[in-house]
Design a protein around this motif. Structure first.
Motif, PDB file in Angstrom:
ATOM      1  N   LEU A  83      43.157  40.771  65.184  1.00  0.00           N
ATOM      2  CA  LEU A  83      43.197  41.258  63.889  1.00  0.00           C
ATOM      3  C   LEU A  83      43.227  42.813  64.054  1.00  0.00           C
ATOM      4  CD1 LEU A  83      39.622  39.835  62.752  1.00  0.00           C
ATOM      5  CD2 LEU A  83      41.387  39.576  61.748  1.00  0.00           C
ATOM      6  N   ASN A  84      44.553  43.124  63.634  1.00  0.00           N
ATOM      7  CA  ASN A  84      45.005  44.717  63.918  1.00  0.00           C
ATOM      8  C   ASN A  84      45.552  45.408  62.535  1.00  0.00           C
ATOM      9  OD1 ASN A  84      47.281  43.554  64.215  1.00  0.00           O
ATOM     10  ND2 ASN A  84      47.267  43.872  66.430  1.00  0.00           N
ATOM     11  N   ASP A  85      45.770  44.329  61.533  1.00  0.00           N
ATOM     12  CA  ASP A  85      46.481  45.030  60.503  1.00  0.00           C
ATOM     13  C   ASP A  85      45.435  45.277  59.366  1.00  0.00           C
ATOM     14  OD1 ASP A  85      48.335  45.974  58.677  1.00  0.00           O
ATOM     15  OD2 ASP A  85      49.661  44.078  58.704  1.00  0.00           O
ATOM     16  N   PHE A  86      44.582  46.244  59.352  1.00  0.00           N
ATOM     17  CA  PHE A  86      43.622  46.641  58.500  1.00  0.00           C
ATOM     18  C   PHE A  86      44.129  47.020  57.164  1.00  0.00           C
ATOM     19  CE2 PHE A  86      40.152  49.112  56.294  1.00  0.00           C
ATOM     20  CZ  PHE A  86      39.190  48.320  56.581  1.00  0.00           C
ATOM     21  N   VAL A  87      43.650  46.316  56.075  1.00  0.00           N
ATOM     22  CA  VAL A  87      44.422  46.898  54.894  1.00  0.00           C
ATOM     23  C   VAL A  87      43.110  46.977  53.699  1.00  0.00           C
ATOM     24  CG1 VAL A  87      46.472  45.505  55.193  1.00  0.00           C
ATOM     25  CG2 VAL A  87      44.642  44.366  54.036  1.00  0.00           C
ATOM     26  N   GLY A  88      41.904  47.128  54.095  1.00  0.00           N
ATOM     27  CA  GLY A  88      41.100  47.521  53.272  1.00  0.00           C
ATOM     28  C   GLY A  88      40.980  46.413  52.221  1.00  0.00           C
ATOM     29  N   LEU A  89      40.976  46.911  50.909  1.00  0.00           N
ATOM     30  CA  LEU A  89      40.853  46.017  49.837  1.00  0.00           C
ATOM     31  C   LEU A  89      42.033  45.542  49.135  1.00  0.00           C
ATOM     32  CD1 LEU A  89      37.905  48.127  47.818  1.00  0.00           C
ATOM     33  CD2 LEU A  89      37.644  45.999  49.019  1.00  0.00           C
ATOM     34  N   GLY A  90      43.187  45.597  50.161  1.00  0.00           N
ATOM     35  CA  GLY A  90      44.202  45.409  49.762  1.00  0.00           C
ATOM     36  C   GLY A  90      44.557  44.006  49.352  1.00  0.00           C
ATOM     37  N   ASN A  91      44.005  43.088  50.172  1.00  0.00           N
ATOM     38  CA  ASN A  91      44.044  41.702  49.700  1.00  0.00           C
ATOM     39  C   ASN A  91      43.332  41.466  48.260  1.00  0.00           C
ATOM     40  OD1 ASN A  91      45.309  40.439  51.830  1.00  0.00           O
ATOM     41  ND2 ASN A  91      43.609  40.522  53.162  1.00  0.00           N
ATOM     42  N   TYR A  92      42.267  41.868  48.306  1.00  0.00           N
ATOM     43  CA  TYR A  92      41.377  41.641  46.831  1.00  0.00           C
ATOM     44  C   TYR A  92      42.313  42.149  45.755  1.00  0.00           C
ATOM     45  CZ  TYR A  92      37.250  40.639  49.650  1.00  0.00           C
ATOM     46  OH  TYR A  92      36.675  39.988  50.561  1.00  0.00           O
ATOM     47  N   GLN A  93      42.893  43.671  45.959  1.00  0.00           N
ATOM     48  CA  GLN A  93      43.689  44.194  44.703  1.00  0.00           C
ATOM     49  C   GLN A  93      45.023  43.159  44.506  1.00  0.00           C
ATOM     50  OE1 GLN A  93      45.427  47.833  46.036  1.00  0.00           O
ATOM     51  NE2 GLN A  93      45.831  48.198  43.752  1.00  0.00           N
ATOM     52  N   GLN A  94      45.808  42.482  45.581  1.00  0.00           N
ATOM     53  CA  GLN A  94      46.630  41.837  45.356  1.00  0.00           C
ATOM     54  C   GLN A  94      46.321  40.524  44.574  1.00  0.00           C
ATOM     55  OE1 GLN A  94      49.240  39.959  48.333  1.00  0.00           O
ATOM     56  NE2 GLN A  94      49.407  41.914  49.250  1.00  0.00           N
ATOM     57  N   LEU A  95      44.943  39.809  45.047  1.00  0.00           N
ATOM     58  CA  LEU A  95      44.465  38.645  44.341  1.00  0.00           C
ATOM     59  C   LEU A  95      44.191  39.022  42.858  1.00  0.00           C
ATOM     60  CD1 LEU A  95      41.999  37.456  46.921  1.00  0.00           C
ATOM     61  CD2 LEU A  95      43.840  35.994  45.826  1.00  0.00           C
ATOM     62  N   LEU A  96      43.572  40.026  42.750  1.00  0.00           N
ATOM     63  CA  LEU A  96      43.116  40.387  41.440  1.00  0.00           C
ATOM     64  C   LEU A  96      44.155  40.596  40.269  1.00  0.00           C
ATOM     65  CD1 LEU A  96      39.827  42.173  42.002  1.00  0.00           C
ATOM     66  CD2 LEU A  96      39.907  39.605  41.284  1.00  0.00           C
ATOM     67  N   THR A  97      45.398  40.755  40.994  1.00  0.00           N
ATOM     68  CA  THR A  97      46.537  41.078  40.209  1.00  0.00           C
ATOM     69  C   THR A  97      47.585  39.929  40.125  1.00  0.00           C
ATOM     70  OG1 THR A  97      47.511  42.515  41.714  1.00  0.00           O
ATOM     71  CG2 THR A  97      46.234  43.774  40.169  1.00  0.00           C
ATOM     72  N   SER A  98      46.910  38.874  40.644  1.00  0.00           N
ATOM     73  CA  SER A  98      48.091  37.946  40.978  1.00  0.00           C
ATOM     74  C   SER A  98      47.840  36.747  39.934  1.00  0.00           C
ATOM     75  CB  SER A  98      47.875  37.211  42.183  1.00  0.00           C
ATOM     76  OG  SER A  98      47.992  35.806  42.200  1.00  0.00           O
ATOM     77  N   GLU A  99      48.638  36.335  39.084  1.00  0.00           N
ATOM     78  CA  GLU A  99      48.714  35.402  38.168  1.00  0.00           C
ATOM     79  C   GLU A  99      48.187  33.991  38.442  1.00  0.00           C
ATOM     80  OE1 GLU A  99      51.883  34.021  35.113  1.00  0.00           O
ATOM     81  OE2 GLU A  99      51.873  36.172  35.340  1.00  0.00           O
ATOM     82  N   ARG A 100      48.875  33.747  39.805  1.00  0.00           N
ATOM     83  CA  ARG A 100      48.171  32.306  40.372  1.00  0.00           C
ATOM     84  C   ARG A 100      46.843  32.411  40.672  1.00  0.00           C
ATOM     85  NH1 ARG A 100      50.965  30.163  46.034  1.00  0.00           N
ATOM     86  NH2 ARG A 100      49.774  28.480  46.238  1.00  0.00           N
TER      87      ARG A 100
END
Lengths: 276, 332
Positions: free
Chosen positions: B66-83
């Motif tokens: 696990l070395n690519d820390f993205v913080g809340l990036g995944n959450y941000q992507q999810l919450l703005t994703s239509e899918r």
């Protein structure tokens, strides 16, 4: 409660018609498994096959490896049932029979686990089983499947043990029996009805389990269970419809037979668990 | 409490300490008995929950460190994703739909099958319960065939001339969601029926007898006795149905596989697709992203249980408190 004769007859007619609709998918499945593929596609609403094609079963069993899936499912199911009985009887005995500090906290934790969605923990569970080196073994699926808290069973055991009279263990204690002896020689044998109910219910649930065996056999097709193998069969042999129906029948028949023989146990077990 | 004190008064100091060591010894045994379940709980439930959070902060394919820390990036992507929002909406439709149909239908059936004088009620119960014990994944495959464009159901409707051309049950977005809800309700109705029967059987018979003496008919009895007395168990049954609706995976995966064009993709299936299936997850496995979706699913479940719990149990808890106070008052 319902008095008139016409009302009664109407209810029976409704229950019978509705009941036929209810189980028709299974009837359709069994009859389709004995047709040829061509018949399957062209027979429309006709249920009976022209000629009974038992070779569909032989094909599914041998060619599509349902024999292997069957053996995997039996091992997986039996082992899981045994582990679940041991875990939930021990937990239920401690919670139902003994007063100890921290009991309430543990009880609350047990109930809370019921609300954890499997989709939420499946990724770390998959990684964990891999890290233990169990991802390419049937043991890995067994461990992952039997590791949840079996709330219903724990509560069933706990309320059963809590309701046994104190004199039962006192009599054994006077005879010099220790804690373990009381549990294994006196209490556990008394709880056989609960053990049986747990065994039947867990058997049916594990036999039908899908997500855990699907995820943990992704790179090891020969370890698939019937439910997972069936899914794969449909993807691979998408044109063999009667083979599909034969495979489905092979997968469903054992649970249906067990249910039909044990249905009273099963239905009353569910009802009893909710009541208490 | 009072009992306790009495015993203490009578026993001598010696047997008191004996009793205490016995109690202590039993407590130790309790912990030993609980140990396997507790260990299993920490390793296979608590640890995965924590790790879900950890993974969700990384862009991670599931292989390597696990070395690519993205913080809340995944959450941000999810919450703005239509899918993602679509999957949440599908899940909510499924949860509500199966609860209304499955729990409501089960109540009607249970009331009918609770009639003591009804002949063959055990047989009927077994028939309606049968789908519950069958493997959902296989049911999905069978139903996929029955409701296919040239499947049995369309053939039947054509045969009896209800329709003149086949209906695309599985390939029309709206019909596919409805079909999923109907089959999900069919599958779960039997277990809800048994829960309701348990509730019905806990209503004392005298109530019905006195209602009959008062000349109350079927509907009046239902409205004034049966339904009010079922309320406490209704809360439990609805909650169990909501929770099992959240875990809708087996049926969706095998019946529609989320299609057509993600119209039936539930949250569970979305997580699976991103974590384990490279074909639908946009070509690559994204375990971190899927974990973030898993965490959101966990929060979603928690919120639903809490809202429901607050609404339905709130009243009972206050009632319980009042009762407790009253009881205390009487004994003093």
């Amino acid at each position: 409660m319902i008095a008139t004769k016409t009302a009664r007859t109407t209810i029976h007619v409704f229950l019978v018609i509705f009941g036929i609709v209810w189980i028709y998918p299974f009837v359709w499945m069994v009859f389709s498994s004995l047709k040829t593929n061509k018949e399957f596609l062209t027979s429309g609403t006709k249920l009976m096959p022209e000629e009974l094609r038992w070779e569909n079963y032989a094909n599914a069993w041998v060619t599509a490896n349902f024999s292997g899936y069957f053996v995997n499912t039996v091992i997986f199911t039996v082992a899981t049932v045994l582990i679940v009985i041991v875990l939930s009887s021990l937990t239920g005995y401690a919670l139902g029979r003994i007063d100890f500090p921290g009991k309430r906290v543990i009880m609350i934790c047990v109930v809370a686990i019921m609300f954890i969605p499997k989709g939420y923990t499946i990724i770390p569970l998959f990684k964990l089983v891999s890290a233990m080196g169990l991802d390419n073994s049937i043991l890995g699926i067994i461990v992952a499947e039997s590791s949840g808290a079996h709330v219903l069973f724990i509560l069933m055991f706990a309320s059963f043990f809590a309701n046994l009279p104190k004199s039962v263990e006192e009599a054994a204690e006077i005879d010099g029996a220790g804690f373990l002896t009381v549990f294994s020689k006196v209490m556990l044998p008394l709880s056989m009805p609960i053990v049986a109910t747990t065994a039947i219910m867990q058997f049916i649930w594990t036999w039908s389990s899908f997500l855990v065996p699907l995820v943990l056999t992704i790179s090891k097709p020969e370890l698939r269970t019937l439910a997972v193998g069936m899914q794969n069969f449909v993807q691979t042999y998408s044109i063999d419809f009667s083979g599909m129906a034969a495979g489905a029948t092979i997968s469903l028949l054992p649970v249906m037979i067990i249910f039909i023989i044990m249905q009273k146990y099963f239905i009353e077990g569910v009802a009893g668990a909710v009541k208490s | 409490m009072a009992n306790h004190i009495k015993v203490d008064d009578k026993t001598t100091t010696k047997s008191k300490s004996n009793l205490r060591t016995l109690k202590k010894r039993k407590a130790i045994w309790a912990y030993i008995f609980l140990a396997p379940q507790i260990i299993v709980f920490f390793v296979f439930s608590a640890y995965p929950i924590v790790m879900s959070y950890v993974y969700s902060f990384y862009e991670w394919s599931g292989i390597g460190p696990l070395n690519d820390f993205v913080g809340l990036g995944n959450y941000q992507q999810l919450l703005t994703s239509e899918r993602f929002w679509n999957s949440a909406v599908v899940s909510i439709y499924y949860i509500l739909g199966t609860t209304v149909l499955g729990v409501g239908g089960a109540l009607i059936l249970a009331i009918i099958l609770n009639d003591q004088k009804l002949k063959g009620k055990g047989f009927y119960r077994a028939i309606y319960f049968l789908p519950v014990v069958t493997t959902t994944a296989i049911v999905g495959i069978i139903m996929g065939n029955i409701f296919g464009i040239n499947g049995f159901f369309n053939q039947f409707l054509l045969h009896v001339s209800i329709i003149d051309k086949p209906i695309p049950w599985l390939t029309d977005p709206l019909l596919a969601v409805i079909l999923l809800i109907v089959i999900g309700s069919w599958k779960g109705l039997g277990i809800n029926m048994v829960y309701w029967l348990a509730g019905l059987q806990s209503i004392p018979n005298e109530l019905y007898e006195s209602a009959q003496l008062d000349g109350a008919g079927f509907w009046a009895t239902l409205r004034h006795i049966t339904l009010p007395l079922l309320k406490p168990i209704a809360a439990v049954i609805i909650l169990l149905s909501l929770v099992s609706g959240i875990n809708a995976f087996d049926l969706v995966k095998t019946l529609t596989n989320g299609g057509p064009n993600f119209a039936t993709e539930t949250m569970d299936l979305l997580i699976y697709n991103f974590a384990f299936s490279s074909q639908l997850g946009g070509g690559q496995v994204r375990m971190g992203y899927a974990s973030a979706a898993g965490v959101l699913l966990g929060i979603f479940t928690f919120v639903i249980s809490m809202i429901f719990g607050a609404v339905s149990f709130g009243k009972q808890v206050t009632k319980f408190r009042v009762n407790k106070k009253k009881k205390g008052g009487v004994s003093v």
